[in-house]
Write an enzyme that holds these catalytic residues in place. Structure first.
Site, PDB file in Angstrom:
ATOM      1  N   LYS A 174       0.836  -1.203   0.000  1.00  0.00           N
ATOM      2  CA  LYS A 174       0.000   0.000   0.000  1.00  0.00           C
ATOM      3  C   LYS A 174       0.871   1.253   0.000  1.00  0.00           C
ATOM      4  O   LYS A 174       1.916   1.282   0.637  1.00  0.00           O
ATOM      5  CB  LYS A 174      -0.897   0.001   1.237  1.00  0.00           C
ATOM      6  CG  LYS A 174      -1.878  -1.164   1.240  1.00  0.00           C
ATOM      7  CD  LYS A 174      -2.708  -1.184   2.496  1.00  0.00           C
ATOM      8  CE  LYS A 174      -1.880  -1.520   3.714  1.00  0.00           C
ATOM      9  NZ  LYS A 174      -2.710  -1.768   4.914  1.00  0.00           N
ATOM     10  N   THR A 206      -8.442   9.756   7.566  1.00  0.00           N
ATOM     11  CA  THR A 206      -7.982   8.512   6.930  1.00  0.00           C
ATOM     12  C   THR A 206      -7.867   7.376   7.953  1.00  0.00           C
ATOM     13  O   THR A 206      -7.166   6.404   7.721  1.00  0.00           O
ATOM     14  CB  THR A 206      -6.614   8.719   6.253  1.00  0.00           C
ATOM     15  OG1 THR A 206      -5.709   9.218   7.240  1.00  0.00           O
ATOM     16  CG2 THR A 206      -6.695   9.673   5.069  1.00  0.00           C
ATOM     17  N   GLY A 208      -8.415   4.108   9.472  1.00  0.00           N
ATOM     18  CA  GLY A 208      -8.974   2.833   9.016  1.00  0.00           C
ATOM     19  C   GLY A 208      -8.851   2.567   7.527  1.00  0.00           C
ATOM     20  O   GLY A 208      -9.440   1.610   7.026  1.00  0.00           O
ATOM     21  N   THR A 209      -8.075   3.365   6.806  1.00  0.00           N
ATOM     22  CA  THR A 209      -7.937   3.119   5.352  1.00  0.00           C
ATOM     23  C   THR A 209      -7.370   1.732   5.066  1.00  0.00           C
ATOM     24  O   THR A 209      -7.843   1.034   4.163  1.00  0.00           O
ATOM     25  CB  THR A 209      -7.017   4.167   4.670  1.00  0.00           C
ATOM     26  OG1 THR A 209      -5.825   4.278   5.439  1.00  0.00           O
ATOM     27  CG2 THR A 209      -7.679   5.503   4.517  1.00  0.00           C
ATOM     28  N   GLY A 210      -6.364   1.343   5.850  1.00  0.00           N
ATOM     29  CA  GLY A 210      -5.702   0.053   5.604  1.00  0.00           C
ATOM     30  C   GLY A 210      -6.659  -1.109   5.824  1.00  0.00           C
ATOM     31  O   GLY A 210      -6.739  -2.034   5.004  1.00  0.00           O
ATOM     32  N   CYS A 211      -7.403  -1.061   6.926  1.00  0.00           N
ATOM     33  CA  CYS A 211      -8.353  -2.134   7.262  1.00  0.00           C
ATOM     34  C   CYS A 211      -9.426  -2.224   6.177  1.00  0.00           C
ATOM     35  O   CYS A 211      -9.768  -3.306   5.697  1.00  0.00           O
ATOM     36  CB  CYS A 211      -9.046  -1.853   8.603  1.00  0.00           C
ATOM     37  SG  CYS A 211      -7.914  -1.622   9.973  1.00  0.00           S
TER      38      CYS A 211
HETATM   39  N1  ATP Z   1      -5.097  10.473   1.391  1.00  0.00           N
HETATM   40  C1  ATP Z   1      -5.429   9.415   0.635  1.00  0.00           C
HETATM   41  N2  ATP Z   1      -6.073   9.594  -0.547  1.00  0.00           N
HETATM   42  C2  ATP Z   1      -6.418   8.547  -1.323  1.00  0.00           C
HETATM   43  N3  ATP Z   1      -6.137   7.265  -0.996  1.00  0.00           N
HETATM   44  C3  ATP Z   1      -5.496   7.016   0.164  1.00  0.00           C
HETATM   45  C4  ATP Z   1      -5.112   8.068   1.047  1.00  0.00           C
HETATM   46  N4  ATP Z   1      -4.480   7.517   2.131  1.00  0.00           N
HETATM   47  C5  ATP Z   1      -4.478   6.188   1.913  1.00  0.00           C
HETATM   48  N5  ATP Z   1      -5.063   5.859   0.739  1.00  0.00           N
HETATM   49  C6  ATP Z   1      -5.237   4.528   0.168  1.00  0.00           C
HETATM   50  O1  ATP Z   1      -5.761   3.719   1.201  1.00  0.00           O
HETATM   51  C7  ATP Z   1      -5.223   2.411   1.141  1.00  0.00           C
HETATM   52  C8  ATP Z   1      -4.528   2.102   2.470  1.00  0.00           C
HETATM   53  O2  ATP Z   1      -3.269   2.673   2.423  1.00  0.00           O
HETATM   54  P1  ATP Z   1      -2.339   3.077   3.646  1.00  0.00           P
HETATM   55  O3  ATP Z   1      -0.948   2.977   3.154  1.00  0.00           O
HETATM   56  O4  ATP Z   1      -2.814   4.360   4.216  1.00  0.00           O
HETATM   57  O5  ATP Z   1      -2.649   1.905   4.642  1.00  0.00           O
HETATM   58  P2  ATP Z   1      -2.430   1.839   6.180  1.00  0.00           P
HETATM   59  O6  ATP Z   1      -1.330   2.726   6.598  1.00  0.00           O
HETATM   60  O7  ATP Z   1      -2.353   0.412   6.543  1.00  0.00           O
HETATM   61  O8  ATP Z   1      -3.744   2.390   6.729  1.00  0.00           O
HETATM   62  P3  ATP Z   1      -4.063   2.553   8.258  1.00  0.00           P
HETATM   63  O9  ATP Z   1      -3.744   3.971   8.471  1.00  0.00           O
HETATM   64  O10 ATP Z   1      -5.497   2.229   8.362  1.00  0.00           O
HETATM   65  O11 ATP Z   1      -3.174   1.632   9.036  1.00  0.00           O
HETATM   66  C9  ATP Z   1      -4.282   2.395  -0.065  1.00  0.00           C
HETATM   67  O12 ATP Z   1      -4.951   1.914  -1.192  1.00  0.00           O
HETATM   68  C10 ATP Z   1      -3.917   3.851  -0.219  1.00  0.00           C
HETATM   69  O13 ATP Z   1      -3.519   4.115  -1.541  1.00  0.00           O
HETATM   70  C1  MP5 Z   2      -8.470  -2.396  16.297  1.00  0.00           C
HETATM   71  C2  MP5 Z   2      -7.655  -1.693  15.264  1.00  0.00           C
HETATM   72  N1  MP5 Z   2      -7.174  -2.367  14.215  1.00  0.00           N
HETATM   73  C3  MP5 Z   2      -6.439  -1.725  13.271  1.00  0.00           C
HETATM   74  C4  MP5 Z   2      -6.174  -0.379  13.363  1.00  0.00           C
HETATM   75  C5  MP5 Z   2      -5.314   0.323  12.322  1.00  0.00           C
HETATM   76  O1  MP5 Z   2      -5.961   1.390  11.703  1.00  0.00           O
HETATM   77  P1  MP5 Z   2      -5.359   2.892  11.697  1.00  0.00           P
HETATM   78  O2  MP5 Z   2      -3.893   2.771  11.366  1.00  0.00           O
HETATM   79  O3  MP5 Z   2      -6.111   3.588  10.602  1.00  0.00           O
HETATM   80  O4  MP5 Z   2      -5.577   3.506  13.027  1.00  0.00           O
HETATM   81  C6  MP5 Z   2      -6.698   0.300  14.472  1.00  0.00           C
HETATM   82  N2  MP5 Z   2      -6.482   1.609  14.647  1.00  0.00           N
HETATM   83  N3  MP5 Z   2      -7.429  -0.380  15.402  1.00  0.00           N
END
Ligand code: ATP
Ligand code: MP5
Length: 262
Positions: A174, A206, A208-211
């Site tokens: 990602k 943003t 929870g984007t990763g989840c």
């Molecule tokens: N500001 C943004 N605009 C558009 N897409 C985004 C943005 N931030 C993240 N994404 C997209 O969201 C998805 C998750 O990416 P990211 O690298 O943020 O994951 P993450 O760090 O695991 O997320 P989390 O913050 O939930 O742990 C990817 O497809 C990324 O391209």
């Molecule tokens: C229970 C749980 N699982 C995963 C994430 C990661 O998401 P983020 O990096 O967006 O806070 C979180 N914050 N909480």
């Protein structure tokens, strides 16, 4: 046909990440969602106020209850927290011969709170990566798992190869943590690289984007889609969810799980 997916992850009381994000995403993509909760977090858009892991036994019971009666078509893992939990989940995946496994190697919440103990990284590498059909690391997670730098696209591709060598079938790197206005997510299938480029949306919402992204991949895999189709839908899902955020909470708000329609 009712498609079913199981998420094994932590609960986010604020509803934006973790189990809650996974179930909302499954639902929006018309997949019946089920859960095994590994830890309860007290969390909101301002950060993580508490982490309360469940016992290995409690998680095992939840997984068994789902497995024996509701046979998921795909399984996602999120926050696993400890090496004992990782070992249990790996054992259960093998016991039930689950193959469509999406491992989101959650390590740290956006605000910096640890969601995986440091000593559990090795267990993740040893026990879970070889079972992963898809691994969805963000850049800091890929750095920890491979001990490689992630500054350039070439370095990220090298890291994807290393993760593939560690037993992962498909690696989805990602790009949310990259620099610049363009986000690049990379898929490596052991032979070729595929890239999804998008415009970075300028927003603080943003959480929870990763989840959400990994859950959308899981939902599509549950429906029998290929990994290429699954990443494609997940990318459009997360783009819409970040574009049309709900503007709730006073910190880093959640994405909008209603925004995308297939
Ligand atoms: N500001 C943004 N605009 C558009 N897409 C985004 C943005 N931030 C993240 N994404 C997209 O969201 C998805 C998750 O990416 P990211 O690298 O943020 O994951 P993450 O760090 O695991 O997320 P989390 O913050 O939930 O742990 C990817 O497809 C990324 O391209
Ligand atoms: C229970 C749980 N699982 C995963 C994430 C990661 O998401 P983020 O990096 O967006 O806070 C979180 N914050 N909480």
């Amino acid at each position: 046909m009712v498609y079913k997916a199981l998420t094994i992850a932590g609960s986010d009381s604020g509803g934006g990440a973790g189990i809650q994000a996974d179930l909302k995403t499954f639902h929006q993509l018309r997949v019946f969602g089920m859960s095994a909760i590994t830890a309860v977090t007290a969390q909101n858009t301002l950060g993580v106020q508490g982490v309360y892991p469940l016992s290995v036994e409690a998680v095992e019971r939840q997984i068994d209850s789902v497995a024996v009666d509701l046979s998921p078509h795909a399984v996602k893992t999120g926050m696993l927290f400890s090496h004992e939990m990782i070992e249990l989940v790996a054992h259960k995946i093998k016991q039930y011969k689950w193959t469509r496994i999406v491992v989101d190697p959650v390590m740290i919440a956006k605000g910096g709170a640890p969601l995986l103990k440091q000593e559990a990284v090795e267990a993740l590498q040893r026990h879970l990566l070889p079972l992963a059909y898809v691994l969805t690391p963000n850049m800091p997670e890929a750095e920890v798992l491979t001990n490689m730098q992630m500054e350039t696209i070439e370095q990220r591709k090298e890291a994807a190869k290393k993760l593939h060598d560690m037993g992962v079938r498909y690696v989805v790197m990602k790009g949310g943590h990259g620099e610049g206005n363009e986000l690049i997510d990379i898929l490596y299938d052991g032979e070729q690289f595929y890239e999804w480029k998008s415009k970075r949306i300028d927003t603080k919402h943003t959480h929870g984007t990763g989840c959400t992204f990994a859950a959308a991949i899981t939902a599509q895999l549950a429906k029998g889609k290929t990994i290429y189709e699954a990443v494609d839908v997940a990318k459009r899902f997360i783009q819409a969810a970040v574009e049309q955020t709900l503007q709730i909470g006073s910190g880093h708000g959640p994405t909008n799980h209603w925004a995308f329609h297939e």
